[in-house]
Design an enzyme around this catalytic site. Sequence first.
Site, PDB file in Angstrom:
ATOM      1  N   TYR A   1       0.834  -1.212   0.000  1.00 19.66           N
ATOM      2  CA  TYR A   1       0.000   0.000   0.000  1.00 19.66           C
ATOM      3  C   TYR A   1       0.867   1.260   0.000  1.00 19.66           C
ATOM      4  O   TYR A   1       0.630   2.185  -0.768  1.00 19.66           O
ATOM      5  CB  TYR A   1      -0.912  -0.047   1.226  1.00 19.66           C
ATOM      6  CG  TYR A   1      -1.917   1.077   1.313  1.00 19.66           C
ATOM      7  CD1 TYR A   1      -3.099   1.045   0.563  1.00 19.66           C
ATOM      8  CD2 TYR A   1      -1.711   2.165   2.147  1.00 19.66           C
ATOM      9  CE1 TYR A   1      -4.028   2.069   0.646  1.00 19.66           C
ATOM     10  CE2 TYR A   1      -2.631   3.189   2.236  1.00 19.66           C
ATOM     11  CZ  TYR A   1      -3.791   3.135   1.494  1.00 19.66           C
ATOM     12  OH  TYR A   1      -4.716   4.154   1.583  1.00 19.66           O
TER      13      TYR A   1
ATOM     14  N   SER B   1       2.490   1.809  -3.318  1.00 18.13           N
ATOM     15  CA  SER B   1       1.548   2.335  -4.325  1.00 18.13           C
ATOM     16  C   SER B   1       1.294   3.817  -4.091  1.00 18.13           C
ATOM     17  O   SER B   1       1.242   4.606  -5.039  1.00 18.13           O
ATOM     18  CB  SER B   1       0.232   1.545  -4.300  1.00 18.13           C
ATOM     19  OG  SER B   1      -0.511   1.809  -3.121  1.00 18.13           O
TER      20      SER B   1
HETATM   21  P1  NAD Z   1     -13.264   2.449   0.644  1.00 22.67           P
HETATM   22  O1  NAD Z   1     -12.777   1.054   0.732  1.00 22.67           O
HETATM   23  O2  NAD Z   1     -14.486   2.836   1.383  1.00 22.67           O
HETATM   24  O3  NAD Z   1     -13.440   2.886  -0.874  1.00 22.67           O
HETATM   25  C1  NAD Z   1     -12.587   2.466  -1.898  1.00 22.67           C
HETATM   26  C2  NAD Z   1     -13.289   2.704  -3.218  1.00 22.67           C
HETATM   27  O4  NAD Z   1     -12.462   2.216  -4.277  1.00 22.67           O
HETATM   28  C3  NAD Z   1     -14.620   1.974  -3.319  1.00 22.67           C
HETATM   29  O5  NAD Z   1     -15.547   2.835  -3.931  1.00 22.67           O
HETATM   30  C4  NAD Z   1     -14.302   0.803  -4.236  1.00 22.67           C
HETATM   31  O6  NAD Z   1     -15.420   0.401  -4.981  1.00 22.67           O
HETATM   32  C5  NAD Z   1     -13.256   1.434  -5.135  1.00 22.67           C
HETATM   33  N1  NAD Z   1     -12.422   0.435  -5.831  1.00 22.67           N
HETATM   34  C6  NAD Z   1     -11.595  -0.492  -5.278  1.00 22.67           C
HETATM   35  N2  NAD Z   1     -10.994  -1.208  -6.244  1.00 22.67           N
HETATM   36  C7  NAD Z   1     -11.441  -0.727  -7.433  1.00 22.67           C
HETATM   37  C8  NAD Z   1     -11.191  -1.048  -8.791  1.00 22.67           C
HETATM   38  N3  NAD Z   1     -10.355  -2.024  -9.141  1.00 22.67           N
HETATM   39  N4  NAD Z   1     -11.817  -0.335  -9.756  1.00 22.67           N
HETATM   40  C9  NAD Z   1     -12.690   0.649  -9.430  1.00 22.67           C
HETATM   41  N5  NAD Z   1     -12.952   1.012  -8.160  1.00 22.67           N
HETATM   42  C10 NAD Z   1     -12.360   0.320  -7.174  1.00 22.67           C
HETATM   43  O7  NAD Z   1     -12.031   3.333   1.104  1.00 22.67           O
HETATM   44  P2  NAD Z   1     -11.844   4.892   1.319  1.00 22.67           P
HETATM   45  O8  NAD Z   1     -11.319   5.052   2.689  1.00 22.67           O
HETATM   46  O9  NAD Z   1     -13.037   5.661   0.897  1.00 22.67           O
HETATM   47  O10 NAD Z   1     -10.632   5.137   0.316  1.00 22.67           O
HETATM   48  C11 NAD Z   1     -10.661   6.027  -0.781  1.00 22.67           C
HETATM   49  C12 NAD Z   1      -9.230   6.377  -1.152  1.00 22.67           C
HETATM   50  O11 NAD Z   1      -8.615   7.083  -0.073  1.00 22.67           O
HETATM   51  C13 NAD Z   1      -8.325   5.172  -1.415  1.00 22.67           C
HETATM   52  O12 NAD Z   1      -7.447   5.439  -2.481  1.00 22.67           O
HETATM   53  C14 NAD Z   1      -7.554   5.025  -0.123  1.00 22.67           C
HETATM   54  O13 NAD Z   1      -6.329   4.359  -0.321  1.00 22.67           O
HETATM   55  C15 NAD Z   1      -7.378   6.480   0.256  1.00 22.67           C
HETATM   56  N6  NAD Z   1      -7.070   6.705   1.661  1.00 22.67           N
HETATM   57  C16 NAD Z   1      -7.945   6.343   2.640  1.00 22.67           C
HETATM   58  C17 NAD Z   1      -7.603   6.598   3.977  1.00 22.67           C
HETATM   59  C18 NAD Z   1      -8.520   6.215   5.113  1.00 22.67           C
HETATM   60  O14 NAD Z   1      -8.107   6.349   6.271  1.00 22.67           O
HETATM   61  N7  NAD Z   1      -9.754   5.781   4.872  1.00 22.67           N
HETATM   62  C19 NAD Z   1      -6.397   7.201   4.291  1.00 22.67           C
HETATM   63  C20 NAD Z   1      -5.536   7.563   3.267  1.00 22.67           C
HETATM   64  C21 NAD Z   1      -5.885   7.321   1.954  1.00 22.67           C
END
Ligand code: NAD
Length: 249
Positions: A155, A158
């Site tokens: 992660y 990436s």
């Molecule tokens: P989440 O798991 O709720 O949402 C992830 C989203 O990505 C979902 O809508 C899912 O359908 C979509 N997805 C996954 N694989 C996919 C694919 N192959 N093709 C199309 N869509 C796909 O997570 P989140 O917390 O809302 O995360 C959103 C972004 O924020 C991500 O990139 C995550 O890495 C980043 N992020 C989240 C946090 C956190 O604490 N939640 C912190 C830092 C970064």
Amino acid sequence: MKLENKVCIVTGANRGIGKEICRKFVEEGATVLGFARNLEDLKKVEEELNVLNKGFFRGYKVDVSNSEEVNNAVKDIFNEYKRIDVLVNNAGVAKDMLLLLMKEEDFDFVINVNLKGVFLVTKAVAKVMRKQKEGSIINISSVVGIDGNIGQTNYSASKSGVIGMTKTWAKELTMRGEQIRVNAVAPGFIETDMTKNLDEELKKEALKRILLRRLGNAEEVAKVVLFLACDDSSYITGQVIRIDGGLSL
Ligand code: NAD
């Protein structure tokens, strides 16, 4: 409204941070085309956001790691709307494990979605932005892409890669005087499906290090993404903005 008549693509639009970004954009008058793998969830988002009677939301079943699906969807969108003003690369997955126990397939899975997926969607959209000579791209990275984190080899690799691509594209996509801005946000601990199963001990430890003593919420990320998407940030490009409640200090 800050995004009136703007055509915006948001990946990972069916829940969490992505859905909140779509809501903010629709509230600001945008036409939002949301990508996700689950069409049923996308239909629910359509029902929820289109009653706001402001902008418009439509879901597309797209796996961002599949170049054919990405290219077909971007082609359809361009044929229908003739331009793409904003791209938010938000889709992401995590499969955490300590280095010595991490399976090769789990490394590949996370890199394919979080890194290659951002490359594929941006490549398709940048062709359109290049022709129209303007646009704004926002990549959702993470604080672990800057600081690293135990158990997140795949992660964090990436998310570091996403920062590298952000800075590279900020340089490349302005080579001919285009007004194409590329920025990233690096959220810390945000309450979504991705963090709901976090170990309680780990959460407690994190809270000690967060100056604001709480997790963030998806809307707090969406507000910054809106700022980067619209003209309020017209002279900002190639930057990474941390949204972490002070976790970094
Ligand atoms: P989440 O798991 O709720 O949402 C992830 C989203 O990505 C979902 O809508 C899912 O359908 C979509 N997805 C996954 N694989 C996919 C694919 N192959 N093709 C199309 N869509 C796909 O997570 P989140 O917390 O809302 O995360 C959103 C972004 O924020 C991500 O990139 C995550 O890495 C980043 N992020 C989240 C946090 C956190 O604490 N939640 C912190 C830092 C970064």
